[in-house]
Design an enzyme around this catalytic site. Sequence first.
Site, PDB file in Angstrom:
ATOM      1  N   ARG A  51       0.853  -1.191   0.000  1.00 46.18           N
ATOM      2  CA  ARG A  51       0.000   0.000   0.000  1.00 46.18           C
ATOM      3  C   ARG A  51       0.884   1.234   0.000  1.00 46.18           C
ATOM      4  O   ARG A  51       2.104   1.140   0.145  1.00 46.18           O
ATOM      5  CB  ARG A  51      -1.037   0.012   1.139  1.00 46.18           C
ATOM      6  CG  ARG A  51      -0.677  -0.573   2.464  1.00 46.18           C
ATOM      7  CD  ARG A  51       0.427   0.112   3.212  1.00 46.18           C
ATOM      8  NE  ARG A  51       0.192   1.533   3.388  1.00 46.18           N
ATOM      9  CZ  ARG A  51       1.118   2.430   3.611  1.00 46.18           C
ATOM     10  NH1 ARG A  51       2.407   2.059   3.712  1.00 46.18           N
ATOM     11  NH2 ARG A  51       0.838   3.697   3.759  1.00 46.18           N
ATOM     12  N   GLY A  52       0.254   2.424  -0.145  1.00 41.22           N
ATOM     13  CA  GLY A  52       1.025   3.667  -0.280  1.00 41.22           C
ATOM     14  C   GLY A  52       1.161   3.965  -1.769  1.00 41.22           C
ATOM     15  O   GLY A  52       1.458   3.054  -2.551  1.00 41.22           O
ATOM     16  N   GLN A 199      -1.888   2.701  10.027  1.00 42.07           N
ATOM     17  CA  GLN A 199      -0.605   2.686   9.295  1.00 42.07           C
ATOM     18  C   GLN A 199       0.480   3.437  10.058  1.00 42.07           C
ATOM     19  O   GLN A 199       1.666   3.143   9.895  1.00 42.07           O
ATOM     20  CB  GLN A 199      -0.769   3.310   7.906  1.00 42.07           C
ATOM     21  CG  GLN A 199      -1.561   2.480   6.919  1.00 42.07           C
ATOM     22  CD  GLN A 199      -3.014   2.891   6.883  1.00 42.07           C
ATOM     23  OE1 GLN A 199      -3.565   3.323   7.892  1.00 42.07           O
ATOM     24  NE2 GLN A 199      -3.651   2.778   5.737  1.00 42.07           N
ATOM     25  N   ASP A 240      -1.676  11.204  -2.097  1.00 45.64           N
ATOM     26  CA  ASP A 240      -2.081  10.168  -3.066  1.00 45.64           C
ATOM     27  C   ASP A 240      -2.366  10.774  -4.430  1.00 45.64           C
ATOM     28  O   ASP A 240      -2.129  10.147  -5.459  1.00 45.64           O
ATOM     29  CB  ASP A 240      -3.300   9.410  -2.542  1.00 45.64           C
ATOM     30  CG  ASP A 240      -2.840   8.393  -1.512  1.00 45.64           C
ATOM     31  OD1 ASP A 240      -2.649   8.793  -0.352  1.00 45.64           O
ATOM     32  OD2 ASP A 240      -2.607   7.226  -1.887  1.00 45.64           O
ATOM     33  N   ASN A 250      -5.022  12.831   0.617  1.00 46.32           N
ATOM     34  CA  ASN A 250      -4.132  11.951   1.388  1.00 46.32           C
ATOM     35  C   ASN A 250      -4.991  11.215   2.421  1.00 46.32           C
ATOM     36  O   ASN A 250      -6.217  11.421   2.492  1.00 46.32           O
ATOM     37  CB  ASN A 250      -3.009  12.772   2.045  1.00 46.32           C
ATOM     38  CG  ASN A 250      -1.927  11.882   2.638  1.00 46.32           C
ATOM     39  OD1 ASN A 250      -1.428  10.969   1.972  1.00 46.32           O
ATOM     40  ND2 ASN A 250      -1.567  12.093   3.893  1.00 46.32           N
TER      41      ASN A 250
HETATM   42  O1  MRU Z   1      -4.428   3.526   2.233  1.00 47.50           O
HETATM   43  P1  MRU Z   1      -2.934   3.661   2.147  1.00 47.50           P
HETATM   44  O2  MRU Z   1      -2.218   3.066   3.298  1.00 47.50           O
HETATM   45  O3  MRU Z   1      -2.427   3.177   0.810  1.00 47.50           O
HETATM   46  O4  MRU Z   1      -2.710   5.219   2.196  1.00 47.50           O
HETATM   47  C1  MRU Z   1      -1.425   5.736   2.119  1.00 47.50           C
HETATM   48  C2  MRU Z   1      -1.371   7.190   2.292  1.00 47.50           C
HETATM   49  O5  MRU Z   1      -2.355   7.868   2.448  1.00 47.50           O
HETATM   50  C3  MRU Z   1      -0.016   7.831   2.147  1.00 47.50           C
HETATM   51  O6  MRU Z   1       0.077   8.937   2.967  1.00 47.50           O
HETATM   52  C4  MRU Z   1       0.128   8.250   0.694  1.00 47.50           C
HETATM   53  O7  MRU Z   1      -0.051   7.143  -0.164  1.00 47.50           O
HETATM   54  C5  MRU Z   1       1.429   8.869   0.414  1.00 47.50           C
HETATM   55  S1  MRU Z   1       2.638   7.611   0.427  1.00 47.50           S
HETATM   56  C6  MRU Z   1       4.146   8.053   0.100  1.00 47.50           C
END
Ligand code: MRU
Length: 359
Positions: A51-52, A199, A240, A250
Amino acid sequence: MLVNSQNYRTVWMQDSSVCMINQQLLPHKFEIYKSKNHVDTANAIKTMIVRGAPAIGATGAFGIAQAALEFKGNNFEDFKNNIEIASNILKSTRPTANDLFYAIDFVKGKILKNFNVENARKDAVKSASEYADWNAELCRQIGEHGNKLIKNSQNILTHCNAGALACVDFGTALSPIRIAHYNKKNIFVYVDETRPRNQGASLTAWELAQEKISHAIIADNAAGHFMRKGKIDFAIVGADRIAMNGDVANKIGTYEKAVLARENSIPFYVAAPLSTFDIKCGSGDEIPIEERSEDELLYIHGIDEDKKIKKIRIAPIESSAKNPAFDVTPAKYITGIITEKGVIKPTREHIEIFMKNSN
Ligand code: MRU
């Protein structure tokens, strides 16, 4: 990134498998998940084994490479159709992060310009690996630019995990923190737990512990308290998707942290590669926001005394929940966007000039 003093990337390709650090199991277990085909890779993105934003982008790129390797035959039109189907499967996993779409289109563009199946197959793994290497380097550069904004002895707030685990390496928001630490700046990180999937508590805290960076996990709703008490000097988050007017999508909860930072005169930075900007998105209202299962709120996950990972219900059986995974922070609350090319003011004018000059 350092894991038990050894260097790892979040995602990489080995033969025809996509290997990824299994983020569903952290911080309790460090395990590598090996996906054998592009459908399994799509599933790993959907179920958040990986994820991320940049990490799912690189994983999507490797998924396209797998689809190219899986194709048997040498009819180019059939190959192209297969890649298109794989691309749709990989893109339909998560809707918000721009990098997923950007990375898949990057690899597709490289391999389909060959008009020859054999060459396309050869180029596929190379192009996806190039994409991953490039992303790791961009994140390192974000770290160098961001480090210049961090002063010695600062207390820094971050939300969710925008670390190496969310990218290929280094991270976005955690990259400046990492580089500041390598430069011997004495910093302390306040880590929002980041409900509902935690997270912050499970991934950011784990990454910081691996690097021996001082930190404390705080409840999501404690950030305002620490800001008002003067305990936080600087806030930094990832993104994101960024609209062309500077609005930032985000992890859910980012918006309220940005408003609180403004109220308390704390600089609030977003760190993201330029691939996070969506040139088709005029404002944050156009960014699709992922709705995730209500179970993420109704249950919690953790490890019990026998070291077994358990899912426990915390809400009344009659209750339902609403679970948007992201929110949009209006540009007016953002001090600057740290990219691989430097820091951008979050206004349409600056973003357009910056994007034009960095092409
Ligand atoms: O739902 P996730 O864990 O994929 O969300 C991740 C985030 O919101 C991060 O802050 C974002 O992807 C930036 S990652 C470098």
